[in-house]
Design an enzyme around this catalytic site. Sequence first.
Site, PDB file in Angstrom:
ATOM      1  N   THR A 149      -3.635   9.043   5.114  1.00 31.04           N
ATOM      2  CA  THR A 149      -4.850   8.965   4.294  1.00 31.04           C
ATOM      3  C   THR A 149      -5.719  10.179   4.570  1.00 31.04           C
ATOM      4  O   THR A 149      -5.845  10.584   5.726  1.00 31.04           O
ATOM      5  CB  THR A 149      -5.646   7.693   4.664  1.00 31.04           C
ATOM      6  OG1 THR A 149      -4.814   6.566   4.412  1.00 31.04           O
ATOM      7  CG2 THR A 149      -6.932   7.573   3.864  1.00 31.04           C
ATOM      8  N   ARG A 177      -0.069  -4.465  -3.000  1.00 25.76           N
ATOM      9  CA  ARG A 177      -0.450  -4.339  -1.579  1.00 25.76           C
ATOM     10  C   ARG A 177      -1.645  -3.372  -1.448  1.00 25.76           C
ATOM     11  O   ARG A 177      -1.669  -2.314  -2.063  1.00 25.76           O
ATOM     12  CB  ARG A 177       0.745  -3.816  -0.773  1.00 25.76           C
ATOM     13  CG  ARG A 177       0.460  -3.591   0.724  1.00 25.76           C
ATOM     14  CD  ARG A 177       0.070  -2.148   1.020  1.00 25.76           C
ATOM     15  NE  ARG A 177      -0.139  -1.911   2.449  1.00 25.76           N
ATOM     16  CZ  ARG A 177      -0.762  -0.842   2.941  1.00 25.76           C
ATOM     17  NH1 ARG A 177      -1.235   0.086   2.132  1.00 25.76           N
ATOM     18  NH2 ARG A 177      -0.915  -0.687   4.242  1.00 25.76           N
ATOM     19  N   VAL A 178      -2.620  -3.766  -0.652  1.00 21.41           N
ATOM     20  CA  VAL A 178      -3.765  -2.895  -0.403  1.00 21.41           C
ATOM     21  C   VAL A 178      -3.925  -2.758   1.105  1.00 21.41           C
ATOM     22  O   VAL A 178      -3.802  -3.753   1.835  1.00 21.41           O
ATOM     23  CB  VAL A 178      -5.046  -3.484  -1.034  1.00 21.41           C
ATOM     24  CG1 VAL A 178      -6.269  -2.662  -0.653  1.00 21.41           C
ATOM     25  CG2 VAL A 178      -4.913  -3.552  -2.554  1.00 21.41           C
ATOM     26  N   GLY A 179      -4.193  -1.544   1.556  1.00 23.21           N
ATOM     27  CA  GLY A 179      -4.400  -1.323   2.992  1.00 23.21           C
ATOM     28  C   GLY A 179      -5.879  -1.234   3.326  1.00 23.21           C
ATOM     29  O   GLY A 179      -6.744  -1.740   2.593  1.00 23.21           O
ATOM     30  N   ASP A 180      -6.183  -0.565   4.410  1.00 24.47           N
ATOM     31  CA  ASP A 180      -7.563  -0.487   4.904  1.00 24.47           C
ATOM     32  C   ASP A 180      -8.439   0.500   4.132  1.00 24.47           C
ATOM     33  O   ASP A 180      -9.668   0.396   4.159  1.00 24.47           O
ATOM     34  CB  ASP A 180      -7.537  -0.036   6.374  1.00 24.47           C
ATOM     35  CG  ASP A 180      -6.834   1.328   6.506  1.00 24.47           C
ATOM     36  OD1 ASP A 180      -5.649   1.418   6.120  1.00 24.47           O
ATOM     37  OD2 ASP A 180      -7.472   2.294   6.957  1.00 24.47           O
ATOM     38  N   THR A 200      -6.831   6.142   9.635  1.00 27.02           N
ATOM     39  CA  THR A 200      -5.571   6.389   8.943  1.00 27.02           C
ATOM     40  C   THR A 200      -4.444   5.806   9.788  1.00 27.02           C
ATOM     41  O   THR A 200      -4.561   5.721  11.004  1.00 27.02           O
ATOM     42  CB  THR A 200      -5.354   7.895   8.655  1.00 27.02           C
ATOM     43  OG1 THR A 200      -4.055   8.078   8.089  1.00 27.02           O
ATOM     44  CG2 THR A 200      -5.482   8.744   9.893  1.00 27.02           C
ATOM     45  N   GLY A 201      -3.376   5.387   9.110  1.00 30.31           N
ATOM     46  CA  GLY A 201      -2.281   4.717   9.815  1.00 30.31           C
ATOM     47  C   GLY A 201      -1.984   3.397   9.134  1.00 30.31           C
ATOM     48  O   GLY A 201      -2.460   3.145   8.017  1.00 30.31           O
ATOM     49  N   GLY A 203      -2.329   0.257   7.591  1.00 31.25           N
ATOM     50  CA  GLY A 203      -3.524  -0.476   7.194  1.00 31.25           C
ATOM     51  C   GLY A 203      -3.546  -1.917   7.684  1.00 31.25           C
ATOM     52  O   GLY A 203      -4.604  -2.449   8.041  1.00 31.25           O
TER      53      GLY A 203
END
Length: 306
Positions: A149, A177-180, A200-201, A203
């Site tokens: 990110t 799908r949604v991450g952080d 970043t990484g 999520g």
Amino acid sequence: MASIIGTWRMSYDSVLEAYNRLTAGASAMDAVEYAVAEVERNPQFVSVGYGGLPARDGEVYMDAGWMDGTTLRCGAVMSVRHVSSPVKAARMLCGREKNWLLCGTGAEAFAIRSGIPIRDMRTDRSQMKWRARIAEEAETAGAYDGHDTVCVIARDNQGHMIVGTSTSGLFMKEPGRVGDTPIVGSGYYCDGEAGAAAATGLGEDIMRGCLSYETVALMRTGMDAQTAVQSAMKAYMDRRSRLSETVDNISLIAMDNRGNIGAATSLESFPFSAGTDSGFSMYEAMYLDGSLTILPRRAEDIPLGD
Ligand code: ASP
């Protein structure tokens, strides 16, 4: 004092240009939008924006977040396709009292109404990568690493702080799908009275620790950015190890309200770039055998990644 910090080698050029603009008097808002949008626009950077990593169905779904440290207002979009600059949409949503976190078709309609150009974000290269992966693993293809990110935090000469984030998320993720990255407190947090942080990484791991908020909460107690970000990361890694789980793919950047910068990672190598009143440089944060080292690096010596 103007300061800026951005994740990964991919943001080096745009963060450097944004730093020059900030020191010449640009606002933190314009500096962050510029630095993130330049990465989104460049198909060479395959985990953000145009040419980003496709999901399992071959589409590029993107997430972005924005927070203003003066007003504590946020804007974010998630799971958007065809929006040429998700971070611009997030910035434009910031300021609204309601409806500032939009997903999917609603977010895309907002971007169109707001005049953000629409574009097919798939490139030949991203489609080839997706086809190759599908051929390799057919039905069993799962999300794999190779995601990153772009996160940028800036503080301008007026002391105004902003954070912005943007990603196409995990390669081969499940559509939806949604991450952080668009989630306040997890992927980013900014309170001008304390400081800002971004992540970043993976999520799924970042969200379980609300790591950006945790870092800012520590800065609120008076900790400087480096001490806070390292303490937040260590506390989370320790907590996860008590669950017999390891955290192997998280990196954080931070800035306190005085403009000092910090970073922490669970990786052997996490490059980031930063500019403060003592100048601009690329750095590498390295986590080895339980301890973190951060050293200045020449940008030419850090691979761009693919
Ligand atoms: N945090 C992003 C996500 O989980 C990916 C990354 O930064 O590597 O979507």
